[in-house]
Design a protein around this motif. Structure first.
Motif, PDB file in Angstrom:
ATOM      1  N   ILE A 194      50.084  39.702  12.892  1.00 44.56           N
ATOM      2  CA  ILE A 194      50.042  38.319  13.361  1.00 44.56           C
ATOM      3  C   ILE A 194      49.870  37.341  12.213  1.00 44.56           C
ATOM      4  O   ILE A 194      50.537  36.297  12.166  1.00 44.56           O
ATOM      5  CB  ILE A 194      48.918  38.137  14.400  1.00 44.56           C
ATOM      6  CG1 ILE A 194      49.233  38.940  15.670  1.00 44.56           C
ATOM      7  CG2 ILE A 194      48.722  36.654  14.740  1.00 44.56           C
ATOM      8  CD1 ILE A 194      48.070  39.042  16.631  1.00 44.56           C
ATOM      9  N   ILE A 195      49.009  37.665  11.244  1.00 47.56           N
ATOM     10  CA  ILE A 195      48.741  36.690  10.179  1.00 47.56           C
ATOM     11  C   ILE A 195      49.637  36.851   8.959  1.00 47.56           C
ATOM     12  O   ILE A 195      49.661  35.969   8.098  1.00 47.56           O
ATOM     13  CB  ILE A 195      47.260  36.720   9.745  1.00 47.56           C
ATOM     14  CG1 ILE A 195      46.913  38.004   8.997  1.00 47.56           C
ATOM     15  CG2 ILE A 195      46.338  36.502  10.935  1.00 47.56           C
ATOM     16  CD1 ILE A 195      45.516  37.987   8.359  1.00 47.56           C
ATOM     17  N   THR A 247      51.929  31.001  20.424  1.00 51.37           N
ATOM     18  CA  THR A 247      52.235  31.150  18.996  1.00 51.37           C
ATOM     19  C   THR A 247      51.957  32.567  18.528  1.00 51.37           C
ATOM     20  O   THR A 247      52.682  33.104  17.675  1.00 51.37           O
ATOM     21  CB  THR A 247      51.435  30.158  18.138  1.00 51.37           C
ATOM     22  OG1 THR A 247      50.032  30.458  18.194  1.00 51.37           O
ATOM     23  CG2 THR A 247      51.672  28.721  18.577  1.00 51.37           C
ATOM     24  N   VAL A 248      50.924  33.200  19.077  1.00 52.61           N
ATOM     25  CA  VAL A 248      50.610  34.582  18.702  1.00 52.61           C
ATOM     26  C   VAL A 248      51.651  35.539  19.267  1.00 52.61           C
ATOM     27  O   VAL A 248      52.100  36.469  18.585  1.00 52.61           O
ATOM     28  CB  VAL A 248      49.185  34.947  19.167  1.00 52.61           C
ATOM     29  CG1 VAL A 248      48.925  36.448  18.986  1.00 52.61           C
ATOM     30  CG2 VAL A 248      48.147  34.137  18.392  1.00 52.61           C
ATOM     31  N   THR A 249      52.076  35.319  20.512  1.00 50.35           N
ATOM     32  CA  THR A 249      53.122  36.151  21.101  1.00 50.35           C
ATOM     33  C   THR A 249      54.393  36.084  20.278  1.00 50.35           C
ATOM     34  O   THR A 249      55.036  37.110  19.998  1.00 50.35           O
ATOM     35  CB  THR A 249      53.414  35.712  22.545  1.00 50.35           C
ATOM     36  OG1 THR A 249      52.237  35.875  23.342  1.00 50.35           O
ATOM     37  CG2 THR A 249      54.549  36.526  23.148  1.00 50.35           C
ATOM     38  N   ALA A 250      54.772  34.884  19.875  1.00 46.22           N
ATOM     39  CA  ALA A 250      55.999  34.712  19.093  1.00 46.22           C
ATOM     40  C   ALA A 250      55.949  35.537  17.821  1.00 46.22           C
ATOM     41  O   ALA A 250      56.920  36.214  17.455  1.00 46.22           O
ATOM     42  CB  ALA A 250      56.203  33.234  18.767  1.00 46.22           C
ATOM     43  N   GLN A 251      54.825  35.500  17.115  1.00 49.09           N
ATOM     44  CA  GLN A 251      54.719  36.265  15.879  1.00 49.09           C
ATOM     45  C   GLN A 251      54.670  37.765  16.137  1.00 49.09           C
ATOM     46  O   GLN A 251      55.215  38.557  15.359  1.00 49.09           O
ATOM     47  CB  GLN A 251      53.491  35.812  15.081  1.00 49.09           C
ATOM     48  CG  GLN A 251      53.222  36.612  13.819  1.00 49.09           C
ATOM     49  CD  GLN A 251      54.401  36.666  12.855  1.00 49.09           C
ATOM     50  OE1 GLN A 251      55.242  35.764  12.838  1.00 49.09           O
ATOM     51  NE2 GLN A 251      54.474  37.714  12.054  1.00 49.09           N
ATOM     52  N   LEU A 252      54.040  38.175  17.231  1.00 51.12           N
ATOM     53  CA  LEU A 252      54.007  39.602  17.550  1.00 51.12           C
ATOM     54  C   LEU A 252      55.410  40.167  17.775  1.00 51.12           C
ATOM     55  O   LEU A 252      55.663  41.340  17.499  1.00 51.12           O
ATOM     56  CB  LEU A 252      53.157  39.840  18.803  1.00 51.12           C
ATOM     57  CG  LEU A 252      51.644  39.851  18.597  1.00 51.12           C
ATOM     58  CD1 LEU A 252      50.927  39.884  19.931  1.00 51.12           C
ATOM     59  CD2 LEU A 252      51.229  41.040  17.731  1.00 51.12           C
ATOM     60  N   ASN A 482      66.455  41.446  15.419  1.00 52.72           N
ATOM     61  CA  ASN A 482      65.766  41.552  16.701  1.00 52.72           C
ATOM     62  C   ASN A 482      65.595  40.158  17.296  1.00 52.72           C
ATOM     63  O   ASN A 482      65.499  39.159  16.580  1.00 52.72           O
ATOM     64  CB  ASN A 482      64.416  42.260  16.583  1.00 52.72           C
ATOM     65  CG  ASN A 482      63.254  41.308  16.374  1.00 52.72           C
ATOM     66  OD1 ASN A 482      63.127  40.709  15.299  1.00 52.72           O
ATOM     67  ND2 ASN A 482      62.396  41.164  17.368  1.00 52.72           N
ATOM     68  N   ILE A 483      65.619  40.107  18.614  1.00 55.60           N
ATOM     69  CA  ILE A 483      65.320  38.879  19.342  1.00 55.60           C
ATOM     70  C   ILE A 483      64.282  39.217  20.399  1.00 55.60           C
ATOM     71  O   ILE A 483      64.566  39.958  21.351  1.00 55.60           O
ATOM     72  CB  ILE A 483      66.558  38.279  20.035  1.00 55.60           C
ATOM     73  CG1 ILE A 483      67.724  38.107  19.067  1.00 55.60           C
ATOM     74  CG2 ILE A 483      66.195  36.927  20.667  1.00 55.60           C
ATOM     75  CD1 ILE A 483      68.992  37.581  19.738  1.00 55.60           C
ATOM     76  N   GLY A 484      63.077  38.714  20.220  1.00 57.62           N
ATOM     77  CA  GLY A 484      62.035  38.855  21.226  1.00 57.62           C
ATOM     78  C   GLY A 484      62.039  37.627  22.119  1.00 57.62           C
ATOM     79  O   GLY A 484      62.033  36.498  21.629  1.00 57.62           O
TER      80      GLY A 484
END
Length: 576
Positions: A194-195, A247-252, A482-484
């Motif tokens: 995440i970071i 924002t955390v989901t996007a980075q995951l 990849n596309i999440g």
């Protein structure tokens, strides 16, 4: 024995790539309390760049930006008791450690410096069945970093460790984790993932950025990691952007594949993560499960492939296709020798009856590659220039043609974990070897799961952009992208899961229609993830795609219309 006292450490990150905000190190040190500050400087393309640097100067091969940041901030970090962990060593962590020791002496700073290496397999590549690459670097885990910190290092620099290892190492050191603490290690991997990309966790590159505050100067992220591997993602008070479940989901979802995220220390189950918004700018990450790591270690391989050159021409007004064809025929015939590869791309950005010249223009791009620099250098440039007064009406180029530049190609390799000589040079000068996990084995293979066959009745639909409801994050992994895609309302996930399958993705993104696409479900994140194989050719340095790292592919997908239940959009408007 693992610490079970419930303690917490604060690990900040100040770099997501080589070239990230220079001032972030000082901002993170000045902005609030930290125990550790990490920096990620390496990517597949960066290793190629450093490899070319090393060809010119064997003493180079590390991220010089980091050394300049330490010149500014090493004393501050020592005074504050913040320990630094960075992979800025690149291809020469020993050289960077020497430079840091010399810097500390010149600054009068008493800093214990260690480095981790053994990842560089270049000299052994042929014997290991990896060919003859320019660079060959195994992805090391976090236990070399742990050993350095256990021995009292204030600064640890590494070569090619996994990005998340920069967080795993400090957490394992603080809490006494061993290889058997799989769930804790997996939790730290998630926190590190995440970071690791800096401000991408605080609102950078975020689909719903218009809803976030103070987007001008984003803060960098912090992971408050607990003794069980759970964490809270946050940032310093008063900094820009936001830390939200979104924002955390996007980075995951960035640069991942299936639910099993393979690493040298642990296989992390992304389908077990639970995210909770505890407070403003505080997202708890819990429930992460880990499995044994794989028996093999991934190796980043970069090969020099030749020289690449390109020209871009502007075509304006009428007869765009005919103008492009005329130039293609003239230019190809004018070349004294044909390059090994020649790619043409006509981007129809023009509009009918445009009110500005720019809106009336299209772009014609020609990219050539060849092992022989002479074939794509001056003769290529001269052939384009000589047509300036003899081709289509309105002939002009976006820039003068150049001589081209070397390019490389990336590919992954794999070797048995035990053949990698993972080493750490402690501050005392003692070199310690780090054995791979004794738990390693053959991980289970993630299965692609189809959508549900019998959808519920969501009522009438309207054709609207997918991004009306869904966010997306896309990126590159070598030649794959990849596309999440995720939805923020859990009640919408069943619709996303049923609607957005591989067939629809190929319909919405015609460029990938003939490629292999794999789909994975992550219901815990209200997300589905697509891996598109081969869309980026042989990596960012080689491919000529308009978006060579697929960074905008997710936003393209969001812009495409799909049938969205009207009830969902009405509810979203009411919530806003």
């Amino acid at each position: 024995m693992a610490d079970t006292t419930g303690r917490m450490i604060r690990i900040g990150n100040a770099s997501g790539f080589y070239g990230d905000r220079f001032a972030a190190v000082r901002e993170m040190l000045d902005g609030g309390e930290l125990d550790y500050l990490t920096g990620d400087y390496l990517a597949e393309l960066t290793m190629l760049i450093l490899g070319r640097d090393r060809m010119k100067d064997p003493k180079s091969g590390y991220a010089k930006t980091f050394l300049r940041q330490m010149e500014d901030c090493l004393g501050l970090a020592i005074d504050k008791g913040v320990r630094i962990v960075a992979n800025a060593g690149g291809l020469n962590p020993h050289g960077l450690a020497i430079a840091l020791r010399e810097l500390a002496d010149s600054l009068g700073v008493d800093a214990a410096i260690a480095f981790v290496d053994g990842d560089d397999l270049t000299d052994r590549a042929a014997d290991l069945g990896l060919g003859n690459p320019l660079t060959a670097n195994a992805y090391l885990g976090g236990f070399g970093i742990k050993a350095a910190l256990d021995a009292g290092a204030d600064v640890v620099v590494t070569g090619r460790v996994t990005d998340a290892s920069l967080t795993v190492g400090p957490a394992a050191s603080e809490f006494g984790w061993g290889y058997e603490d799989l769930d804790a290690l997996a939790g730290a991997v998630v926190a590190g993932h995440i970071i690791e990309c800096g401000a991408q966790a605080t609102g950078g590159n975020y689909s719903f950025f218009t809803e976030l505050p103070r987007m001008g100067h984003l803060g960098f992220p912090i992971a408050e990691v607990g003794s069980d591997g759970s964490s809270v993602i946050t940032k310093h008070p008063g900094t820009g952007g936001a830390v939200t479940v979104g924002t955390v989901t996007a980075q995951l979802l960035y640069e991942v594949g299936g639910p099993r995220y393979l690493g040298p220390d642990v296989t992390t189950r992304l389908d077990t993560i639970t995210l909770t918004q505890e407070a403003d700018d505080r997202v708890r990450v819990s429930g992460v499960c880990g499995e044994a790591p794989p028996a093999t270690t991934k190796v980043s391989l970069n090969h020099l492939a030749g020289v690449r050159n390109e020209i871009t021409l502007i075509l304006t007004g009428l007869d765009i296709e005919a103008k492009a064809e005329l130039f293609r025929e003239q230019f190809t015939a004018a070349l004294p020798t044909q390059p090994a590869e020649m790619d043409w791309d006509l981007s129809r950005l023009d509009r009918t009856d445009a009110t500005t010249e720019e809106q009336a223009s299209a772009l014609l791009r020609c990219v050539v590659r060849d092992p022989d620099a002479k074939k794509v250098g001056r003769p290529f440039s001269a052939a384009a220039v000589e047509l300036a007064l003899a081709s289509y009406p309105g002939f002009t180029m976006t820039a003068p043609p150049g001589n081209g530049a070397p390019y490389g190609v990336f590919e992954p390799g794999y070797v048995a974990a035990e053949v990698v000589d993972h080493r750490v040079a402690l501050p005392s000068g003692v070199v310690e070897r780090i054995a791979p996990s004794p738990l390693r084995g053959d991980p289970s293979v993630d299965a692609e799961e189809p959508s549900a066959q019998l959808p519920p009745d969501w009522g009438p639909t309207a054709s609207l952009p997918l991004g009306t409801l869904a966010g997306a994050r896309s990126g590159d992994k070598g030649g794959n992208a990849n596309i999440g895609v995720w939805v923020r309302d859990p009640a919408h996930f069943a619709w996303l899961d049923h609607t957005l399958d591989v067939d629809l993705l190929k319909e919405l993104l015609p460029e990938v229609a003939e490629l292999t696409v794999r789909r994975y479900r992550l219901p815990n994140l209200n997300a589905v993830n697509f891996v598109i194989e081969g869309v980026l050719g042989r990596g960012v340095a080689e491919n000529v795609r308009f978006d060579p790292q697929a960074k905008g592919m997710g936003e393209w997908l969001r812009s495409r219309p799909v049938p969205i239940p009207v009830a969902f959009t009405q509810q979203s408007q009411e919530d806003q």
